[in-house]
Structures are given as C-alpha cells and as structure tokens.
Design a protein around this motif. Structure first.
Motif, PDB file in Angstrom:
ATOM      1  N   TRP A 367       0.835  -1.212   0.000  1.00  0.00           N
ATOM      2  CA  TRP A 367       0.000   0.000   0.000  1.00  0.00           C
ATOM      3  C   TRP A 367       0.862   1.251   0.000  1.00  0.00           C
ATOM      4  CZ3 TRP A 367      -0.291   3.913   3.673  1.00  0.00           C
ATOM      5  CH2 TRP A 367      -1.317   4.838   3.489  1.00  0.00           C
ATOM      6  N   ALA A 368       1.903   1.278   0.837  1.00  0.00           N
ATOM      7  CA  ALA A 368       2.780   2.450   0.907  1.00  0.00           C
ATOM      8  C   ALA A 368       3.505   2.672  -0.419  1.00  0.00           C
ATOM      9  CB  ALA A 368       3.801   2.275   2.034  1.00  0.00           C
ATOM     10  N   ALA A 369       3.952   1.579  -1.060  1.00  0.00           N
ATOM     11  CA  ALA A 369       4.639   1.723  -2.339  1.00  0.00           C
ATOM     12  C   ALA A 369       3.698   2.200  -3.426  1.00  0.00           C
ATOM     13  CB  ALA A 369       5.276   0.385  -2.731  1.00  0.00           C
ATOM     14  N   ALA A 370       2.436   1.733  -3.362  1.00  0.00           N
ATOM     15  CA  ALA A 370       1.464   2.143  -4.377  1.00  0.00           C
ATOM     16  C   ALA A 370       1.056   3.602  -4.221  1.00  0.00           C
ATOM     17  CB  ALA A 370       0.239   1.240  -4.310  1.00  0.00           C
ATOM     18  N   THR A 371       1.052   4.113  -2.993  1.00  0.00           N
ATOM     19  CA  THR A 371       0.588   5.482  -2.751  1.00  0.00           C
ATOM     20  C   THR A 371       1.721   6.497  -2.656  1.00  0.00           C
ATOM     21  OG1 THR A 371       0.541   5.059  -0.355  1.00  0.00           O
ATOM     22  CG2 THR A 371      -1.505   4.703  -1.585  1.00  0.00           C
ATOM     23  N   GLY A 372       2.834   6.110  -2.061  1.00  0.00           N
ATOM     24  CA  GLY A 372       3.916   7.061  -1.836  1.00  0.00           C
ATOM     25  C   GLY A 372       5.128   6.862  -2.710  1.00  0.00           C
ATOM     26  N   GLY A 373       5.156   5.773  -3.496  1.00  0.00           N
ATOM     27  CA  GLY A 373       6.299   5.499  -4.344  1.00  0.00           C
ATOM     28  C   GLY A 373       7.207   4.434  -3.744  1.00  0.00           C
ATOM     29  N   VAL A 374       7.800   3.627  -4.611  1.00  0.00           N
ATOM     30  CA  VAL A 374       8.639   2.523  -4.161  1.00  0.00           C
ATOM     31  C   VAL A 374       9.926   3.027  -3.515  1.00  0.00           C
ATOM     32  CG1 VAL A 374       9.948   0.512  -4.922  1.00  0.00           C
ATOM     33  CG2 VAL A 374       7.677   0.930  -5.855  1.00  0.00           C
ATOM     34  N   LEU A 375      10.608   3.951  -4.165  1.00  0.00           N
ATOM     35  CA  LEU A 375      11.920   4.380  -3.689  1.00  0.00           C
ATOM     36  C   LEU A 375      11.879   5.034  -2.307  1.00  0.00           C
ATOM     37  CD1 LEU A 375      14.888   4.393  -4.478  1.00  0.00           C
ATOM     38  CD2 LEU A 375      14.551   6.656  -5.481  1.00  0.00           C
ATOM     39  N   PRO A 376      10.944   5.960  -2.011  1.00  0.00           N
ATOM     40  CA  PRO A 376      10.904   6.510  -0.656  1.00  0.00           C
ATOM     41  C   PRO A 376      10.698   5.447   0.422  1.00  0.00           C
ATOM     42  CG  PRO A 376       9.612   7.877  -2.137  1.00  0.00           C
ATOM     43  CD  PRO A 376       9.988   6.650  -2.902  1.00  0.00           C
ATOM     44  N   VAL A 377       9.869   4.452   0.144  1.00  0.00           N
ATOM     45  CA  VAL A 377       9.637   3.370   1.103  1.00  0.00           C
ATOM     46  C   VAL A 377      10.928   2.614   1.380  1.00  0.00           C
ATOM     47  CG1 VAL A 377       8.471   1.153   1.432  1.00  0.00           C
ATOM     48  CG2 VAL A 377       7.190   3.117   0.589  1.00  0.00           C
ATOM     49  N   LEU A 378      11.689   2.316   0.330  1.00  0.00           N
ATOM     50  CA  LEU A 378      12.929   1.562   0.492  1.00  0.00           C
ATOM     51  C   LEU A 378      13.978   2.370   1.251  1.00  0.00           C
ATOM     52  CD1 LEU A 378      13.208  -0.093  -3.043  1.00  0.00           C
ATOM     53  CD2 LEU A 378      12.370  -1.119  -0.922  1.00  0.00           C
ATOM     54  N   ILE A 379      14.083   3.655   0.982  1.00  0.00           N
ATOM     55  CA  ILE A 379      15.064   4.496   1.674  1.00  0.00           C
ATOM     56  C   ILE A 379      14.735   4.605   3.160  1.00  0.00           C
ATOM     57  CG2 ILE A 379      15.933   6.860   1.898  1.00  0.00           C
ATOM     58  CD1 ILE A 379      15.731   7.096  -1.139  1.00  0.00           C
ATOM     59  N   ILE A 380      13.471   4.802   3.484  1.00  0.00           N
ATOM     60  CA  ILE A 380      13.069   4.903   4.892  1.00  0.00           C
ATOM     61  C   ILE A 380      13.336   3.594   5.626  1.00  0.00           C
ATOM     62  CG2 ILE A 380      11.070   5.152   6.427  1.00  0.00           C
ATOM     63  CD1 ILE A 380       9.937   7.141   4.341  1.00  0.00           C
ATOM     64  N   SER A 381      13.015   2.464   4.987  1.00  0.00           N
ATOM     65  CA  SER A 381      13.225   1.156   5.617  1.00  0.00           C
ATOM     66  C   SER A 381      14.704   0.923   5.919  1.00  0.00           C
ATOM     67  CB  SER A 381      12.702   0.043   4.713  1.00  0.00           C
ATOM     68  OG  SER A 381      11.304   0.121   4.566  1.00  0.00           O
ATOM     69  N   ALA A 382      15.565   1.196   4.938  1.00  0.00           N
ATOM     70  CA  ALA A 382      16.994   0.970   5.137  1.00  0.00           C
ATOM     71  C   ALA A 382      17.564   1.889   6.210  1.00  0.00           C
ATOM     72  CB  ALA A 382      17.742   1.174   3.818  1.00  0.00           C
ATOM     73  N   THR A 383      17.081   3.125   6.282  1.00  0.00           N
ATOM     74  CA  THR A 383      17.550   4.058   7.307  1.00  0.00           C
ATOM     75  C   THR A 383      17.203   3.564   8.706  1.00  0.00           C
ATOM     76  OG1 THR A 383      17.297   5.912   5.765  1.00  0.00           O
ATOM     77  CG2 THR A 383      17.459   6.441   8.109  1.00  0.00           C
ATOM     78  N   ILE A 384      15.977   3.124   8.886  1.00  0.00           N
ATOM     79  CA  ILE A 384      15.568   2.587  10.190  1.00  0.00           C
ATOM     80  C   ILE A 384      16.377   1.327  10.517  1.00  0.00           C
ATOM     81  CG2 ILE A 384      13.642   1.630  11.515  1.00  0.00           C
ATOM     82  CD1 ILE A 384      11.779   3.362   9.806  1.00  0.00           C
TER      83      ILE A 384
END
Length: 405
Positions: A367-384
């Motif tokens: 859902w997050a990738a579909a609404t906010g974009g794949v790349l921002p989701v991946l960057i946030i996940s890796a940072t955490i």
C-alpha cells in the motif's frame, strides 16, 4: 589444495549436490512467480499478496513442522516434501503453458509452496546434524549455507535471464524446469540414507510461546541472533518483493528485474566464497554482526545513487553478498547454540519469525509503495534498519566466549 572439512563427511557432498540442483529450480520459481503475477496484473498490491500467501502458510504451520521434525524421521519428511513440491511446480507450469492465469489459483499454489517449506525447512536444518555430527556441524552448516544461498541466487539469475530472453514464455519454462529439479533432491536423499545417524525421536510438544520466550531471553546469544533476523526481515529485505515495481518505476523497465537478479547471483557467489572460509562458531557469530551493520548501509548507497540498470546492478552485487553471509552466519550460530533434539523446533521458530514479520508488513508495504512510491519506502526502511543494527551491535552483542561455552 586441502579439501574443505565439510566435504570430508561421508555423503555430505552428494547431499549438497542434489539439494543444490533442486534449489536452483526453486530460485527460478521464486523470481518468476511474482514477475508472472505482475506481468499479468501490473499491480504492486498483487505482488504483496504473493508474499502474504507464503508468509501466512509459514506462520501457521512452521511451528508444527518443527515439532514433526523433532518427533519423526527427518529423512522421510524430506522425501514426502520433495514429491509434493514437484507436483506444485508442475501445476504452475501447466497454468502458464495453457494461459489459464487466475490470480486466486496462483495464490493458492503459492500457499501450498509455503506449506511445503513449513515442514521441509526445519527437517532439512535438523537433518544436517544427522549427516555431519556435532564435531563437524559448524563447518557443515557453513559449507551448506554457501551451496544453499549461491544455488538459490543462481536460480534467480537464470530466472532473470529467462525474463529478458523469453518474456511471456519464461514462466512456463521456469516452472517445468523447477518441477524436474526435485528429482535431483530425491536422488540425493536416497543416496545418503544409509549414511545418516538419526537423532532419537523426541516425544515432546511444540515449544509454547512462554517456553520460547524463556529460551530467547536466557542469554544474549540467542536473543541477539533472533533480533538480527527481525531487523533484516523488517528493514533490509524490503527491496525483494518490490523489485519488479522498482525496476519499472526507477529504472524505467520491468525487464531490468532480470539484470538485477543476475547481479544477485554474482554477489551470492562472492559471498559464498567468503562464507566457505567461516567454519568456526565464534567466526560465524562475529561475521553475522559485521554484515548486519554493513547491509543497510549498502542498501542506502543503492537507493540513493543507482538511477539506471548498470549502477543498480553493480551495487546489488554487494548487497547480495552481504545478505548471504549475514543470513547464513546467523542461522548457523543459532543452530549450533542449542541441543540436537531441539534444532527442528528452533529452526521452525526462526522461520516463523521471518515469515510472520513478512506477513505483518507485506500489505502495508504494498500500500505504501502504491501510494507514496517505491523508492521513498525503500530508503526509509533501510535508514531505520541502520539505526536498529547499530543499537543491537552496541547493546546486545554477546562476547565470543558465550558462543563457545
């Protein structure tokens, strides 16, 4: 050149060869199932549902599979699981061949694949101790980890090449080849049956949640290893289920998924060469923490600087190698830290943790990738993931003496 210690174990080389050939087929199918679904639906949410069906079956049944592995003959469990897996792959191949795609049927077969793994994986992990014995178990786990993950990555790379070269026909070829590959696993199991030293069956119930919590909290060693697993699953493998969507959105071509999978096998081979040299319990523990720190850092480099297929593939080589070493060292350290009669259940709880977390995050991730974009989701996940990895290294890392006690 001196033969690796693991290959000096009678029958172990045959077992690794047969399992390796089968795992190549499994890796191909794991690439092609999400690609096939996305090719037919063009939906990131459908990709998430593929992950959910696998995770749900493993969460529900893997603890049962661990009990079965510690209570009954592990060789027999492995034989049955390979036969059923052959039938499952053949069914997928028939669907792809006839063009009778139905999302719910494919998801049901994916649920069956997870069910097979729920019983096969704990039995396979525990079966290695019957082949190797306690004095060579760490070396055997390290060598098998190299074969396992490298063969899986090789299968992914072959699947990636199939996507690029065969396009719509890739799924048919891949699923049918995977079905045939299970014959190699069956042959290897038949060849080594007489060379195993079975652990006496244990008339024990499954580890209850409270018993499991007491085991995990009994020392920093097991606790740290389980937390490592949680961090990697939650924050450092999020790119994998979203790879087709990432390739189409950021690299402008869904076919680039294939090249990224090719890069993964190169990285796995390089990581496998390193893993083959990590043969002691204390070394495996050290490297699990080192790679845990490195993994989110390399992921961030990938997501920030890789904007086209060549640079992305080069970084994925490093990501794949780091991930292989971390996962195999973590799993080997966990298995060698518990008694032989508990290994099936402990392995099943690690698998349950992996897929339970996958189940919890798969749909929100889609859902997050579909609404906010794949790349921002991946960057946030890796940072955490980087923050938690550093915190675990600082506060939960055990002394090496705990690993050898």
């Amino acid at each position: 050149m001196k033969m690796p210690r693991a290959l000096q174990i009678p029958g172990f080389g045959q077992y690794c060869l047969g399992q390796g050939l089968s795992i190549v087929g499994t890796g191909m199918q794991c690439v092609l199932v999400p690609w096939y679904v996305f090719y037919q639906t063009k939906s990131p949410l459908a990709l998430a549902m593929v992950a959910v069906t696998t995770a749900l079956s493993l969460c529900l049944l893997c603890p049962v599979g661990g009990v079965v592995a510690d209570r009954y003959n592990r060789w027999t469990i492995l034989i049955i699981s390979q036969v059923v897996a052959l039938a499952q792959a053949a069914a997928l191949g028939l669907i792809a061949m006839t063009g009778a795609f139905n999302l719910w049927v494919v998801l049901a077969l994916n649920f069956l694949a997870g069910t097979i793994t729920a019983f096969e994986a704990p039995a396979r992990d525990a079966f290695k101790s019957e082949l190797a014995g306690e004095d060579t178990l760490a070396a055997a786990l390290g060598f098998y980890g190299t074969v396992d993950t490298t063969a899986f990555a090789l299968g992914q790379a072959i699947g990636g090449v199939m996507i690029v070269s065969l396009s719509g026909d890739a799924a048919t070829v891949c699923f049918l080849v995977n079905a045939a590959s299970y014959l190699a696993a069956l042959g290897a199991l038949l060849a080594v049956r007489s060379r195993t030293v079975p652990v006496a069956p244990q008339k024990m119930p499954a580890l209850s949640m409270m018993e499991w919590l007491r085991l995990v909290s009994s020392g920093r060693l097991v606790l740290g290893l389980m937390l490592q697993t949680a961090i990697v699953v939650l924050f450092c493998t999020r790119f994998d289920p979203l790879l087709p969507a990432y390739a189409e959105g950021e690299l402008k071509s869904v076919e680039a998924t294939g090249w990224l999978k090719v890069a993964m096998v190169i990285g796995a081979i390089l990581g496998g060469l390193l893993m083959g040299r990590i043969a002691s319990k204390e070394s495996q523990l050290r490297w699990s923490y080192r790679m845990l720190i490195a993994l989110p850092v390399v992921l961030l480099i990938w997501f920030v600087i890789a904007w086209e297929p060549i640079s992305a593939s080069l970084v994925v080589v490093i990501v794949s190698g780091v991930l292989l070493v971390q996962d195999r060292c973590c799993a080997a350290s966990l298995l060698t830290s518990v008694a032989p009669q508990m290994r099936g259940r402990v392995a099943s709880w690690r698998i349950t943790l992996i897929w339970g977390l996958e189940f919890l995050v798969a749909v929100p991730l889609g859902w997050a990738a579909a609404t906010g974009g794949v790349l921002p989701v991946l960057i946030i996940s890796a940072t955490i993931g980087a923050v938690f990895a550093i915190a675990l290294w600082l506060f939960a890392r055990p002394r090496v003496s705990e690993a050898t006690a």
